[in-house]
Motif scaffolding. Structure first.
Motif, PDB file in Angstrom:
ATOM      1  N   PRO A 100      10.603  -1.496   5.629  1.00 50.57           N
ATOM      2  CA  PRO A 100      11.680  -0.511   5.483  1.00 50.57           C
ATOM      3  C   PRO A 100      11.244   0.568   4.503  1.00 50.57           C
ATOM      4  CG  PRO A 100      12.220  -2.517   4.277  1.00 50.57           C
ATOM      5  CD  PRO A 100      10.944  -2.795   5.017  1.00 50.57           C
ATOM      6  N   ILE A 101      11.438   1.827   4.870  1.00 58.61           N
ATOM      7  CA  ILE A 101      10.936   2.928   4.042  1.00 58.61           C
ATOM      8  C   ILE A 101      12.037   3.562   3.201  1.00 58.61           C
ATOM      9  CG2 ILE A 101       9.755   5.154   4.049  1.00 58.61           C
ATOM     10  CD1 ILE A 101       7.975   2.884   4.982  1.00 58.61           C
ATOM     11  N   SER A 102      13.110   4.042   3.868  1.00 53.30           N
ATOM     12  CA  SER A 102      14.078   4.854   3.118  1.00 53.30           C
ATOM     13  C   SER A 102      15.414   4.931   3.836  1.00 53.30           C
ATOM     14  CB  SER A 102      13.527   6.267   2.914  1.00 53.30           C
ATOM     15  OG  SER A 102      13.238   6.869   4.165  1.00 53.30           O
ATOM     16  N   HIS A 103      16.423   5.308   3.043  1.00 56.43           N
ATOM     17  CA  HIS A 103      17.745   5.695   3.546  1.00 56.43           C
ATOM     18  C   HIS A 103      17.946   7.148   3.137  1.00 56.43           C
ATOM     19  CE1 HIS A 103      18.353   1.411   4.065  1.00 56.43           C
ATOM     20  NE2 HIS A 103      18.193   1.215   2.769  1.00 56.43           N
ATOM     21  N   SER A 104      18.300   7.993   4.095  1.00 55.44           N
ATOM     22  CA  SER A 104      18.341   9.427   3.821  1.00 55.44           C
ATOM     23  C   SER A 104      19.695  10.008   4.181  1.00 55.44           C
ATOM     24  CB  SER A 104      17.246  10.125   4.640  1.00 55.44           C
ATOM     25  OG  SER A 104      17.195  11.494   4.359  1.00 55.44           O
TER      26      SER A 104
ATOM     27  N   ALA B 145       0.811  -1.220   0.000  1.00 57.80           N
ATOM     28  CA  ALA B 145       0.000   0.000   0.000  1.00 57.80           C
ATOM     29  C   ALA B 145       0.846   1.272   0.000  1.00 57.80           C
ATOM     30  CB  ALA B 145      -0.919   0.004   1.218  1.00 57.80           C
ATOM     31  N   LEU B 146       2.101   1.178   0.387  1.00 58.44           N
ATOM     32  CA  LEU B 146       2.916   2.370   0.623  1.00 58.44           C
ATOM     33  C   LEU B 146       3.660   2.807  -0.631  1.00 58.44           C
ATOM     34  CD1 LEU B 146       4.386   1.451   4.127  1.00 58.44           C
ATOM     35  CD2 LEU B 146       2.317   2.755   3.597  1.00 58.44           C
ATOM     36  N   ASN B 147       3.427   4.037  -1.048  1.00 57.69           N
ATOM     37  CA  ASN B 147       4.142   4.613  -2.196  1.00 57.69           C
ATOM     38  C   ASN B 147       5.428   5.254  -1.674  1.00 57.69           C
ATOM     39  OD1 ASN B 147       5.023   5.828  -4.519  1.00 57.69           O
ATOM     40  ND2 ASN B 147       3.047   6.717  -5.054  1.00 57.69           N
ATOM     41  N   ARG B 148       6.403   4.412  -1.410  1.00 61.37           N
ATOM     42  CA  ARG B 148       7.638   4.894  -0.777  1.00 61.37           C
ATOM     43  C   ARG B 148       8.462   5.769  -1.716  1.00 61.37           C
ATOM     44  NH1 ARG B 148      10.054  -0.636   1.060  1.00 61.37           N
ATOM     45  NH2 ARG B 148       8.830  -1.365  -0.715  1.00 61.37           N
TER      46      ARG B 148
ATOM     47  N   SER C 142       9.486  13.388  -2.683  1.00 64.75           N
ATOM     48  CA  SER C 142       8.850  14.652  -2.295  1.00 64.75           C
ATOM     49  C   SER C 142       9.279  15.186  -0.942  1.00 64.75           C
ATOM     50  CB  SER C 142       7.326  14.493  -2.303  1.00 64.75           C
ATOM     51  OG  SER C 142       6.903  13.555  -1.324  1.00 64.75           O
ATOM     52  N   LYS C 143       9.749  14.314  -0.046  1.00 64.52           N
ATOM     53  CA  LYS C 143       9.971  14.760   1.329  1.00 64.52           C
ATOM     54  C   LYS C 143      11.389  14.569   1.852  1.00 64.52           C
ATOM     55  CE  LYS C 143       5.706  16.018   1.896  1.00 64.52           C
ATOM     56  NZ  LYS C 143       5.390  17.456   1.983  1.00 64.52           N
ATOM     57  N   LEU C 144      12.235  13.876   1.099  1.00 66.27           N
ATOM     58  CA  LEU C 144      13.583  13.601   1.598  1.00 66.27           C
ATOM     59  C   LEU C 144      14.623  14.308   0.723  1.00 66.27           C
ATOM     60  CD1 LEU C 144      13.288   9.836   2.585  1.00 66.27           C
ATOM     61  CD2 LEU C 144      12.999  11.869   4.018  1.00 66.27           C
ATOM     62  N   PRO C 145      15.831  14.494   1.245  1.00 61.42           N
ATOM     63  CA  PRO C 145      16.842  15.253   0.501  1.00 61.42           C
ATOM     64  C   PRO C 145      17.360  14.511  -0.718  1.00 61.42           C
ATOM     65  CG  PRO C 145      17.770  14.354   2.517  1.00 61.42           C
ATOM     66  CD  PRO C 145      16.301  14.099   2.585  1.00 61.42           C
ATOM     67  N   PRO C 146      18.011  15.230  -1.637  1.00 65.28           N
ATOM     68  CA  PRO C 146      18.611  14.578  -2.806  1.00 65.28           C
ATOM     69  C   PRO C 146      19.560  13.465  -2.365  1.00 65.28           C
ATOM     70  CG  PRO C 146      18.688  16.969  -3.036  1.00 65.28           C
ATOM     71  CD  PRO C 146      18.216  16.698  -1.640  1.00 65.28           C
ATOM     72  N   GLY C 147      19.503  12.339  -3.053  1.00 73.70           N
ATOM     73  CA  GLY C 147      20.345  11.205  -2.697  1.00 73.70           C
ATOM     74  C   GLY C 147      19.655  10.180  -1.822  1.00 73.70           C
ATOM     75  N   ALA C 148      18.466  10.502  -1.303  1.00 77.10           N
ATOM     76  CA  ALA C 148      17.710   9.525  -0.522  1.00 77.10           C
ATOM     77  C   ALA C 148      17.233   8.395  -1.434  1.00 77.10           C
ATOM     78  CB  ALA C 148      16.526  10.195   0.163  1.00 77.10           C
ATOM     79  N   GLU C 149      17.066   7.204  -0.843  1.00 80.17           N
ATOM     80  CA  GLU C 149      16.675   6.033  -1.630  1.00 80.17           C
ATOM     81  C   GLU C 149      15.559   5.281  -0.934  1.00 80.17           C
ATOM     82  OE1 GLU C 149      20.178   3.673  -1.841  1.00 80.17           O
ATOM     83  OE2 GLU C 149      21.112   4.873  -3.427  1.00 80.17           O
ATOM     84  N   VAL C 150      14.726   4.618  -1.729  1.00 84.52           N
ATOM     85  CA  VAL C 150      13.752   3.684  -1.169  1.00 84.52           C
ATOM     86  C   VAL C 150      14.512   2.488  -0.601  1.00 84.52           C
ATOM     87  CG1 VAL C 150      11.860   2.099  -1.721  1.00 84.52           C
ATOM     88  CG2 VAL C 150      11.923   4.396  -2.740  1.00 84.52           C
ATOM     89  N   ALA C 151      14.150   2.068   0.605  1.00 85.45           N
ATOM     90  CA  ALA C 151      14.815   0.929   1.242  1.00 85.45           C
ATOM     91  C   ALA C 151      14.120  -0.367   0.840  1.00 85.45           C
ATOM     92  CB  ALA C 151      14.790   1.090   2.760  1.00 85.45           C
ATOM     93  N   THR C 152      14.898  -1.357   0.492  1.00 86.91           N
ATOM     94  CA  THR C 152      14.339  -2.681   0.184  1.00 86.91           C
ATOM     95  C   THR C 152      14.501  -3.640   1.354  1.00 86.91           C
ATOM     96  OG1 THR C 152      16.421  -3.487  -0.763  1.00 86.91           O
ATOM     97  CG2 THR C 152      14.866  -2.393  -2.267  1.00 86.91           C
TER      98      THR C 152
END
Length: 554
Positions: A520-524, A337-340, A346-356
């Protein structure tokens, strides 16, 4: 590293004793707020909790500790690999359970006491022989995370100690013995919690005399007024009322002397206020720059330093409180359901990634072949229907009054995740709680809620520090019991061969993402900023920035 453990209160006496009149103003030009050329004022998001890093787990306490104290081994500058600290070299014996450290000679503590092998053993024996409240996980968090228990465990739930003994072979040679091979050694000894303290000061100020109760811990004067290490800076004053903590150059430091005379940490909890203070010259740097401010500050000529992403933001699913969440199909539906990607973009700094998975790709053991849960609304709805959970209601908690490296704007992130869950038909009961202690208490204990956002910044570059921290034993945060998973963690931790251990980490990452205890959502990549004329600081993924190298350009 997450934040301070819950339920810890600073003794009221500290406020009175630590307020040193004019501790920051005396170091400025005419009280104008402009820094002198040898004093740097750095804005931080929160107050430190305690000045003895043995008793700290929050980032602001450890930030100060890294300047005042030193460890046997430390991270390489700007990286995560183990490099020399107070020890010049270290080698294991043939069993991998006894490590010999060759120490630097000619090193002294800030009170003039000599650093040697006996001092190392005083420190390790202090931690190992802890009693009473010193065995509380709210007091010696990192000792317990790394070493487990103590010489005599007072709580039957505590595991046996990994640490066994310390032997001073001569003034510059010390043996640390452990009960088994562990992936944590020697890397975990880089943690500020294993800093070396002056044996003289530990005794003089009764450093282990922690009093009060588990709900109201009172720290001894050593931990609040007399921290005594070997580092390039030494403690000067803590003005609690003025929200400033001042450390000054250690002119007797064994290595390169600090270029600054003084370093002042000033608490400014609001990120916009920190930004304005930088622009006005009131401070010469601050941490946790808002993602939207990175490029504008660069454009104005400020030195924005972006740390490598060495963290994880996750949505925790607590299986204890709601029986529906014990159904793997429901947990999978939440993940789909989550559009990570939309959140990251839209909300994290440049270079952030979706976490797998629950560790960044820079850590050995990351596995590109884990089960992935790409955004799929229809798949989420189908799984909820198959699980008989089309009328599912979940209690979703989120934190307020906080900025974390992995979570720069918690409410914004929460709102996106909540909207995604509602879009697949999940009803939510939401609640915002103050970060410390309310949110941390709620998130890490009990079953008062079903979902919460939390994260982790790595302490050292081994996979166990990420996935082992979360999933190596039953924990209230997740509310599940998976003996097979826990046994595989034990096997990985006791595997001495790095290649074999890395292979087990890869298996564990696959197992975790199949079991799916959370998402897991993201690495920022968090950023800090320094003044236009400040140079010399290298960004560290572990927040191990060395301010002794900071200087003002002439």
């Amino acid at each position: 590293m997450r934040a301070s453990r819950p339920k810890v209160a600073i003794a009221a006496v500290a406020v009175a004793t630590l307020a040193v009149a004019g501790c920051a103003e005396s170091e400025r030009d005419g009280g104008s707020g402009q820094s002198t050329r040898d004093t740097l004022v750095f804005g931080v998001a929160g107050d430190p909790k305690v000045l003895d890093p043995s008793l700290a787990s929050d980032g602001e306490s450890l930030r100060v500790a890294r300047q005042v104290f030193e460890t046997l081994v430390r991270p390489e500058e700007g990286g995560t690999k183990v490099s020399p600290g107070l020890a010049e070299s270290w080698t294991p014996d043939s069993t991998g359970t006894v490590w010999t450290f060759k120490l630097r000679s000619g090193v002294k503590f800030h009170d003039g006491a000599e650093f040697n092998a006996d001092a190392v053993c005083v420190n390790f024996n202090r931690w190992y022989n802890s009693t009473g409240l010193m065995q509380s996980p709210d007091v010696t968090a990192y000792w317990q995370d790394v070493m487990g228990g103590f010489a005599k465990n007072e709580d039957p739930e505590l595991p046996p100690s990994l640490f066994k003994s310390c032997t001073a072979k001569d003034a510059t040679t010390v043996d640390l013995a452990f009960t088994r091979v562990s992936s944590k050694i020697p890397a975990a000894l880089m943690l500020p919690s294993f800093s070396m303290h002056s044996p003289k000061a530990l005794e003089q100020y009764q450093a282990s005399n922690v009093t009060g109760s588990a709900d109201d811990i009172k720290y001894p004067s050593y931990a609040m007024e007399h921290p005594t290490g070997t580092g390039p800076f030494k403690f000067k004053s803590w003005n609690v009322a003025d929200k400033t903590l001042t450390i000054e150059r250690n002119d007797d430091y064994w290595g390169d002397k600090a270029k600054l005379k003084s370093l002042v940490f000033r608490t400014i909890s609001d990120e916009n206020a920190r930004k304005q203070a930088l622009r006005s010259g009131d401070i010469q740097g601050y941490d946790l720059v808002g993602p939207a401010d990175v490029e504008p500050l660069k454009g104005e000529g400020f030195n924005v330093l972006t740390r490598p992403a060495f963290n994880i933001l996750y949505l925790a699913i607590n299986q204890k409180g709601n029986p529906k969440l014990a159904d793997i199909k429901v947990r999978q539906a939440i993940a789909y359901a989550l559009n990570r990607k939309a959140l990251v973009d839209s909300k994290l700094p440049p270079g952030a990634e979706v976490a797998t998975q629950f560790m960044p790709s820079t850590v050995e053991g990351w596995n590109d072949s884990v089960t992935k849960y790409d955004y799929n609304v229809e798949k989420a709805k189908q799984l909820l229907a198959e699980a008989g959970a089309t009328n599912l209601t979940l209690r979703f908690f989120y934190p307020t009054e906080v900025t974390r490296p992995y979570m720069p704007s918690p409410k914004d992130l929460f709102e996106l995740l909540a909207a995604d869950l509602q879009a697949v038909g999940i009803k939510l009961e939401t609640k915002g709680l103050k970060w410390s202690p309310d949110y941390l208490n709620a998130a890490t204990s009990g079953s008062a809620h079903d979902l919460h956002m939390l994260g982790w910044t790595g302490d050292y570059g081994d996979g166990y520090n990420f996935i082992g921290t979360f999933f190596d034993r039953p924990k209230d945060e997740w509310g599940f019991n998976n003996p097979a998973l826990f046994e595989k963690f034990k096997k990985a931790d006791t595997t001495a061969d790095l290649a074999a251990r890395t292979a087990l980490y890869k298996e564990l990452n696959a197992d975790i993402m199949n079991f799916l205890p959370g998402v897991p959502i993201s690495h920022s990549p968090p950023a800090l900023v320094l003044g236009k004329d400040v140079t010399g600081v290298v960004a560290s993924p572990l927040t191990d920035e060395r301010y002794s190298k900071a200087e003002f350009k002439s």
